[in-house]
Scaffold this motif. Structure first.
Motif, PDB file in Angstrom:
ATOM      1  N   LEU A 240       0.850  -1.195   0.000  1.00  0.00           N
ATOM      2  CA  LEU A 240       0.000   0.000   0.000  1.00  0.00           C
ATOM      3  C   LEU A 240       0.881   1.237   0.000  1.00  0.00           C
ATOM      4  O   LEU A 240       2.007   1.215   0.501  1.00  0.00           O
ATOM      5  N   PRO A 241       0.382   2.349  -0.569  1.00  0.00           N
ATOM      6  CA  PRO A 241       1.179   3.584  -0.563  1.00  0.00           C
ATOM      7  C   PRO A 241       1.471   4.055   0.857  1.00  0.00           C
ATOM      8  O   PRO A 241       0.608   3.992   1.736  1.00  0.00           O
ATOM      9  N   MET A 242       2.683   4.561   1.058  1.00  0.00           N
ATOM     10  CA  MET A 242       3.097   5.025   2.382  1.00  0.00           C
ATOM     11  C   MET A 242       2.211   6.163   2.876  1.00  0.00           C
ATOM     12  O   MET A 242       1.822   6.216   4.047  1.00  0.00           O
ATOM     13  N   ILE A 243       1.876   7.111   1.970  1.00  0.00           N
ATOM     14  CA  ILE A 243       1.073   8.267   2.375  1.00  0.00           C
ATOM     15  C   ILE A 243      -0.312   7.827   2.828  1.00  0.00           C
ATOM     16  O   ILE A 243      -0.915   8.427   3.724  1.00  0.00           O
ATOM     17  N   LEU A 244      -0.815   6.733   2.246  1.00  0.00           N
ATOM     18  CA  LEU A 244      -2.125   6.218   2.635  1.00  0.00           C
ATOM     19  C   LEU A 244      -2.089   5.683   4.063  1.00  0.00           C
ATOM     20  O   LEU A 244      -2.981   5.967   4.875  1.00  0.00           O
ATOM     21  N   ILE A 245      -1.054   4.926   4.389  1.00  0.00           N
ATOM     22  CA  ILE A 245      -0.929   4.350   5.723  1.00  0.00           C
ATOM     23  C   ILE A 245      -0.756   5.444   6.771  1.00  0.00           C
ATOM     24  O   ILE A 245      -1.435   5.469   7.809  1.00  0.00           O
ATOM     25  N   LEU A 246       0.150   6.387   6.512  1.00  0.00           N
ATOM     26  CA  LEU A 246       0.423   7.431   7.500  1.00  0.00           C
ATOM     27  C   LEU A 246      -0.774   8.354   7.693  1.00  0.00           C
ATOM     28  O   LEU A 246      -1.070   8.774   8.817  1.00  0.00           O
ATOM     29  N   SER A 247      -1.466   8.682   6.598  1.00  0.00           N
ATOM     30  CA  SER A 247      -2.672   9.514   6.728  1.00  0.00           C
ATOM     31  C   SER A 247      -3.742   8.798   7.536  1.00  0.00           C
ATOM     32  O   SER A 247      -4.420   9.399   8.377  1.00  0.00           O
ATOM     33  N   GLY A 248      -3.897   7.499   7.304  1.00  0.00           N
ATOM     34  CA  GLY A 248      -4.867   6.731   8.071  1.00  0.00           C
ATOM     35  C   GLY A 248      -4.504   6.634   9.536  1.00  0.00           C
ATOM     36  O   GLY A 248      -5.372   6.700  10.415  1.00  0.00           O
ATOM     37  N   VAL A 249      -3.204   6.498   9.835  1.00  0.00           N
ATOM     38  CA  VAL A 249      -2.765   6.413  11.231  1.00  0.00           C
ATOM     39  C   VAL A 249      -3.071   7.701  11.973  1.00  0.00           C
ATOM     40  O   VAL A 249      -3.677   7.702  13.053  1.00  0.00           O
TER      41      VAL A 249
ATOM     42  N   ARG B  70      -8.407   0.433  -2.526  1.00  0.00           N
ATOM     43  CA  ARG B  70      -8.358  -0.737  -3.401  1.00  0.00           C
ATOM     44  C   ARG B  70      -9.668  -0.923  -4.173  1.00  0.00           C
ATOM     45  O   ARG B  70      -9.660  -1.255  -5.368  1.00  0.00           O
ATOM     46  N   LEU B  71     -10.797  -0.724  -3.512  1.00  0.00           N
ATOM     47  CA  LEU B  71     -12.080  -0.889  -4.199  1.00  0.00           C
ATOM     48  C   LEU B  71     -12.250   0.148  -5.307  1.00  0.00           C
ATOM     49  O   LEU B  71     -12.731  -0.163  -6.406  1.00  0.00           O
ATOM     50  N   ILE B  72     -11.877   1.395  -5.033  1.00  0.00           N
ATOM     51  CA  ILE B  72     -11.965   2.425  -6.071  1.00  0.00           C
ATOM     52  C   ILE B  72     -11.003   2.116  -7.209  1.00  0.00           C
ATOM     53  O   ILE B  72     -11.320   2.321  -8.397  1.00  0.00           O
ATOM     54  N   SER B  73      -9.803   1.608  -6.853  1.00  0.00           N
ATOM     55  CA  SER B  73      -8.835   1.264  -7.892  1.00  0.00           C
ATOM     56  C   SER B  73      -9.362   0.150  -8.800  1.00  0.00           C
ATOM     57  O   SER B  73      -9.226   0.223 -10.025  1.00  0.00           O
TER      58      SER B  73
END
Length: 366
Positions: free
Chosen positions: A306-315, A339-342
């Protein structure tokens, strides 16, 4: 022969929906005291499931022995340290509460301001002039807020027993999940497939990968940084190194980093004249502070691609929205949605037309 459709019984539909809603609300109300413990247990079991399988393989394929070993590990790594930390905070809060509730508090004189070159004398004179002119008035205004804050902390101490109960429930649910993990996982996948077909099943699998990625990439990195930073503080002789390590752990979890604790500690060592240990801690802080740039991406890739920015933003967003459990809820929501949108976007081919031609066609149509 024309088949005449039966008219729908609207009252029956409404009562059915009402009955199902009442049943769902009642079930949620019953399990409400156990939700937090189960959520933490599910998160820990998902993150450590591959480790449990390796332990089971080493123990001649015996699931019961593997569950016993994992339970002991959780007890040593989570429950006992948390219980000791909470007990230490409660025991050491007495002097602070006594100091805050006394009425003879005075503002400090800050004699060390005189040692600052060039501006030290002016700062010292200005501060003490403020204290002499209105120090009592300032403390009179501040004291009610200190009392309110102290009362709040006393109220939170009441919840210590509840917190320890959730730790116990987490341990119990973890044992059950380790023992029956495959059965429960298949049941959740079956339910998701019944709701949304293959996409529902994919959403469940993505949620598990996201939780494992956060547990490996964020929590493990924060744990490593805070422990190494705490070791450096203890060796350098910083007072209250254990408490500062806990603060460092929280800073690492919210992605602030350990330097918020390490830099003032280095400054304090230099200020007290201990330049040798100050230099040692400075070098050690450079290593600890940059460690997350290497460890975190590798561990996140091990959990999920998963993209790093996605994980950090979610955290960060999950922590603000839901508290500590939001460390895992936020990345899971963003990862599954991403993932669903992708997948939905890739069901249609990407546009191949020249952008300039598309703009010209639109302008002609206008």
């Amino acid at each position: 022969m024309v088949k005449v459709s039966q008219p729908k019984d609207l009252l029956q539909i409404l009562l059915s929906v009402l009955f199902i809603s009442v049943m769902i609300i009642a079930c949620l109300w019953v399990v409400r005291p156990f939700v937090l413990g189960f959520a933490w247990a599910g998160t820990i079991v998902l993150a450590t499931w591959p480790l449990m399988l390796k332990v089971q393989k080493l123990l001649w394929g015996k699931r019961s022995l593997a569950v016993l070993v994992m339970t002991l590990l959780l007890l040593m790594l989570f429950v006992i340290p948390v219980a000791l930390l909470v007990n230490s905070l409660v025991d050491n809060s007495g002097p602070v509460i006594d100091w805050a509730t006394k009425g003879n508090m005075e503002l400090p004189k800050f004699d060390w301001l005189n040692t600052i070159p060039l501006v030290g004398d002016k700062l010292y004179a200005g501060w003490n002039a403020l204290v002499d002119s209105g120090g009592s008035a300032i403390m009179a205004k501040i004291r009610p807020y200190i009392g309110t804050t102290t009362t709040w902390f006393l109220g939170q101490a009441i919840h210590v027993g509840s917190f320890l109960m959730h730790c116990g429930l987490m341990l119990l649910f973890s044992v059950l999940l380790y023992a029956k993990g495959e059965t429960l996982g298949n049941g959740i996948r079956h339910f998701a497939f019944r709701l949304a077909g293959k996409r529902g099943d994919a959403a469940v699998l993505l949620a598990g990968q996201a939780i494992r990625a956060v547990a490996l990439g964020v929590v493990v990195t924060a744990l490593v940084q805070s422990v190494l930073g705490g070791v450096g503080l203890a060796i350098a002789g910083i007072p209250n190194a254990t408490l500062l390590t806990v603060v460092m752990m929280l800073c690492c979890l919210v992605q602030i980093g350990p330097l918020l604790v390490l830099v003032p500690s280095i400054a304090w060592l230099y200020w007290t004249g201990d330049t040798t240990w100050g230099t040692v801690l400075l070098v050690w802080s450079c290593v600890v502070g940059t460690m997350d740039n290497v460890i975190r991406p590798v561990l996140i890739r091990m959990g999920a691609d998963l993209p790093m920015i996605l994980i950090l933003s979610g955290v960060i967003g999950g922590l603000i929205a839901f508290g500590m459990i939001g460390l895992f809820i936020g990345p899971v929501l963003l990862a599954v949605s991403y993932r669903l949108i992708s997948v939905w976007m890739h069901e249609a081919p990407a546009p191949q037309d020249d952008p300039n031609e598309v703009v010209e066609i639109l302008e002609e149509q206008e």
